[in-house]
Motif scaffolding. Structure first.
Motif, PDB file in Angstrom:
ATOM      1  N   VAL A  13     -18.161  14.918  -2.182  1.00 60.09           N
ATOM      2  CA  VAL A  13     -18.084  15.125  -0.732  1.00 60.09           C
ATOM      3  C   VAL A  13     -18.169  16.618  -0.403  1.00 60.09           C
ATOM      4  O   VAL A  13     -18.928  17.040   0.473  1.00 60.09           O
ATOM      5  CB  VAL A  13     -16.779  14.532  -0.161  1.00 60.09           C
ATOM      6  N   GLU A  14     -17.400  17.431  -1.124  1.00 59.74           N
ATOM      7  CA  GLU A  14     -17.327  18.856  -0.786  1.00 59.74           C
ATOM      8  C   GLU A  14     -18.572  19.626  -1.210  1.00 59.74           C
ATOM      9  O   GLU A  14     -18.934  20.623  -0.576  1.00 59.74           O
ATOM     10  CB  GLU A  14     -16.076  19.463  -1.425  1.00 59.74           C
ATOM     11  N   GLU A  15     -19.245  19.166  -2.254  1.00 67.59           N
ATOM     12  CA  GLU A  15     -20.469  19.836  -2.697  1.00 67.59           C
ATOM     13  C   GLU A  15     -21.691  19.360  -1.917  1.00 67.59           C
ATOM     14  O   GLU A  15     -22.709  20.045  -1.863  1.00 67.59           O
ATOM     15  CB  GLU A  15     -20.689  19.601  -4.194  1.00 67.59           C
ATOM     16  N   GLY A  16     -21.598  18.167  -1.340  1.00 66.67           N
ATOM     17  CA  GLY A  16     -22.668  17.683  -0.486  1.00 66.67           C
ATOM     18  C   GLY A  16     -23.753  16.886  -1.180  1.00 66.67           C
ATOM     19  O   GLY A  16     -24.641  16.348  -0.520  1.00 66.67           O
ATOM     20  N   SER A  17     -23.707  16.785  -2.506  1.00 66.22           N
ATOM     21  CA  SER A  17     -24.706  16.003  -3.237  1.00 66.22           C
ATOM     22  C   SER A  17     -24.208  15.710  -4.638  1.00 66.22           C
ATOM     23  O   SER A  17     -23.344  16.416  -5.174  1.00 66.22           O
ATOM     24  CB  SER A  17     -26.042  16.748  -3.306  1.00 66.22           C
ATOM     25  N   ILE A  36     -19.260   7.070  -9.637  1.00 66.18           N
ATOM     26  CA  ILE A  36     -18.987   6.835  -8.215  1.00 66.18           C
ATOM     27  C   ILE A  36     -19.153   5.364  -7.864  1.00 66.18           C
ATOM     28  O   ILE A  36     -18.346   4.792  -7.118  1.00 66.18           O
ATOM     29  CB  ILE A  36     -19.906   7.716  -7.339  1.00 66.18           C
ATOM     30  N   ARG A  37     -20.171   4.732  -8.433  1.00 65.79           N
ATOM     31  CA  ARG A  37     -20.378   3.300  -8.154  1.00 65.79           C
ATOM     32  C   ARG A  37     -19.224   2.467  -8.735  1.00 65.79           C
ATOM     33  O   ARG A  37     -18.761   1.509  -8.109  1.00 65.79           O
ATOM     34  CB  ARG A  37     -21.715   2.839  -8.725  1.00 65.79           C
ATOM     35  N   LYS A  38     -18.758   2.832  -9.928  1.00 61.67           N
ATOM     36  CA  LYS A  38     -17.625   2.114 -10.519  1.00 61.67           C
ATOM     37  C   LYS A  38     -16.359   2.319  -9.678  1.00 61.67           C
ATOM     38  O   LYS A  38     -15.529   1.418  -9.569  1.00 61.67           O
ATOM     39  CB  LYS A  38     -17.393   2.598 -11.955  1.00 61.67           C
ATOM     40  N   LEU A  47     -18.245   3.739  -0.190  1.00 58.74           N
ATOM     41  CA  LEU A  47     -17.793   5.065   0.210  1.00 58.74           C
ATOM     42  C   LEU A  47     -18.910   5.910   0.809  1.00 58.74           C
ATOM     43  O   LEU A  47     -18.660   6.780   1.634  1.00 58.74           O
ATOM     44  CB  LEU A  47     -17.200   5.801  -1.001  1.00 58.74           C
ATOM     45  N   PHE A  48     -20.151   5.641   0.389  1.00 57.57           N
ATOM     46  CA  PHE A  48     -21.300   6.409   0.868  1.00 57.57           C
ATOM     47  C   PHE A  48     -22.393   5.477   1.383  1.00 57.57           C
ATOM     48  O   PHE A  48     -22.648   4.419   0.786  1.00 57.57           O
ATOM     49  CB  PHE A  48     -21.900   7.258  -0.255  1.00 57.57           C
ATOM     50  N   ASN A  49     -23.035   5.884   2.451  1.00 54.72           N
ATOM     51  CA  ASN A  49     -24.330   5.313   2.813  1.00 54.72           C
ATOM     52  C   ASN A  49     -25.387   6.149   2.127  1.00 54.72           C
ATOM     53  O   ASN A  49     -25.437   7.369   2.302  1.00 54.72           O
ATOM     54  CB  ASN A  49     -24.527   5.361   4.337  1.00 54.72           C
ATOM     55  N   THR A  58     -19.099   6.820   4.641  1.00 56.32           N
ATOM     56  CA  THR A  58     -18.746   5.709   5.514  1.00 56.32           C
ATOM     57  C   THR A  58     -17.361   5.995   6.107  1.00 56.32           C
ATOM     58  O   THR A  58     -16.659   6.898   5.650  1.00 56.32           O
ATOM     59  CB  THR A  58     -18.695   4.399   4.720  1.00 56.32           C
ATOM     60  N   PRO A  59     -16.942   5.249   7.117  1.00 58.25           N
ATOM     61  CA  PRO A  59     -15.572   5.427   7.636  1.00 58.25           C
ATOM     62  C   PRO A  59     -14.512   5.279   6.539  1.00 58.25           C
ATOM     63  O   PRO A  59     -13.527   6.013   6.524  1.00 58.25           O
ATOM     64  CB  PRO A  59     -15.455   4.319   8.689  1.00 58.25           C
ATOM     65  N   SER A  60     -14.748   4.347   5.605  1.00 53.52           N
ATOM     66  CA  SER A  60     -13.810   4.194   4.484  1.00 53.52           C
ATOM     67  C   SER A  60     -13.831   5.432   3.597  1.00 53.52           C
ATOM     68  O   SER A  60     -12.794   5.881   3.088  1.00 53.52           O
ATOM     69  CB  SER A  60     -14.179   2.958   3.654  1.00 53.52           C
TER      70      SER A  60
END
Length: 303
Positions: A13-17, A36-38, A47-49, A58-60
Motif C-alpha cells: 500500500v505504502e509503496e504503491g505497487s 498477497i493473494r494467500k 483487499l485490492f482491485n 477496496t474499502p476492506s
C-alpha cells in the motif's frame, strides 16, 4: 492473522505497487503477489482491485491498512516491553535533531549516559523540522529535538531549552563597540537569515521585530544552516542572528556576538514525540538526561 503477511500488505500500500514493495522487502515480485493473494484467502476478503498493473484498495483494504498499522505498532511495542522487562535498560534510542542540539546538547548528554547508563546506544539523524517530523511519523526515530514550534494533533511538544538570540557582526563593524544592540540600529544593515521548514522560527521573529521598529529588513541571503551563515558574516556579507549556545564555541574564527536589548528575542529548542506511540524505558531515560543537561545550559545563559 499472519503478521508477516500484514506487514507485506502494508508495504505494498505504502509503496504503491507490487514491484516497488518487493524491492523494499528484498524479495522478488512473483512470491509477493502470491503472498498477497494467500493473505486475501486467509481473511476471505478482497483487499485490492487489480486494474491491469495498477492496484486500488477496496474499502476492506482501506480498513485493514488503518487497523493493521495499529496492530503492527502494538506488536512492536509489546516486543520492546518484553525485552525491557527481561534485560533492563539497554538498547538503542533513535534521535532526530537540529545542528545546534547536536553541537551543544548531545555531547554532554552522551557523556552523562556513558557514566550512568552505559548500555544505551544513541543513533542520531540531523536535519530540519520537516525532515525530523517525517522521520518521527514513519517511526524511523523515537524522539525529535527541533528549533521551531510544532502544532499537530499527533505530536506531543515540550520546551527543552529557552535561550536569547544574539546578533553576529562582521569584524570591525561599528556596532561591535556596543555592549548590546537595538533592532532599530540595524535599519541599514544587510540581513542573512535562515529559512524555516515548518511553522514559525527565528527569521519570522526577527522580521516581525524589525517591522515593529519601523523598517523592513534588507534580506540578501536565505540559508538553512547557521555555521555557513556565520562564515558569511565573517566575510562582511551582512549580519545574522544565532541562539546563545553558539557563544560556547568561543572561536576566533567566528564573528563578534552581541546581545539584543530592544527587543530581547528568544528562541526555543523543543522535544517532539508521537502522542500514541509507546515510550520505551530507554527513551524515557535519554529524555530525562537530556532535560538535566538543558537545565544546566539554561542557567548558564541566564547568568
Amino acid at each position: 492473522m499472519n503478521l508477516h503477511r500484514l506487514h507485506c500488505f502494508i508495504t505494498v500500500v505504502e509503496e504503491g505497487s507490487i514491484t516497488k514493495a518487493a524491492t523494499a522487502l528484498q524479495m522478488t515480485q512473483p512470491p509477493l503477489s502470491i503472498l498477497i493473494r494467500k493473505f486475501e484467502q486467509e481473511l476471505n476478503v478482497t483487499l485490492f482491485n487489480r486494474l491491469g498493473r495498477s492496484l486500488e484498495l477496496t474499502p476492506s483494504g482501506v480498513f485493514l491498512y488503518e487497523k493493521g498499522k495499529e496492530l503492527l505498532d502494538l506488536s512492536e511495542n509489546t516486543e520492546k516491553q518484553l525485552v525491557e522487562f527481561h534485560e533492563g535498560i539497554r538498547g538503542t534510542v533513535k534521535l532526530g535533531c537540529t545542528t545546534s542540539a547536536n553541537l551543544f546538547i548531545l555531547p554532554n548528554v552522551l557523556k552523562k549516559i556513558q557514566k550512568e547508563t552505559p548500555n544505551i546506544v544513541t543513533h542520531v539523524r540531523e536535519g530540519n523540522t520537516s525532515y525530523i517530523l517525517e522521520e518521527l511519523r514513519s517511526h524511523k526515530i523515537d524522539i525529535g529535538i527541533v528549533r521551531t514550534s510544532v502544532r499537530a494533533e499527533d505530536i506531543h511538544t515540550s520546551t527543552l531549552l529557552t535561550e536569547p538570540l544574539l546578533l553576529a557582526l562582521p569584524p570591525n563593524h561599528h556596532l561591535c563597540e556596543k555592549d548590546s544592540i537595538d533592532i532599530a540600529d540595524l535599519k541599514n544593515e544587510r540581513f542573512l537569515l535562515n529559512t524555516t521548514s515548518y511553522g514559525s522560527g527565528v527569521a519570522d521573529d526577527v522580521i516581525e521585530a524589525c517591522q515593529k521598529s519601523g523598517f523592513t529588513p534588507n534580506v540578501v541571503y536565505w540559508g538553512t544552516e547557521t555555521l555557513p551563515t556565520l562564515m558569511m558574516v565573517m566575510k562582511g556579507a551582512g549580519v545574522c542572528f544565532v541562539p546563545s549556545c553558539f557563544k560556547l564555541l568561543n572561536s576566533p574564527d567566528l564573528p563578534v556576538l552581541r546581545p539584543l536589548a530592544n527587543p530581547v528575542l528568544q528562541t526555543k529548542l523543543n522535544i517532539i514525540t508521537l502522542k500514541d506511540r509507546y515510550m520505551t524505558s530507554i527513551s524515557k531515560r535519554f529524555l530525562a538526561i537530556t532535560e538535566e543537561v538543558a537545565e544546566k545550559m539554561t542557567s548558564i545563559f541566564n547568568d
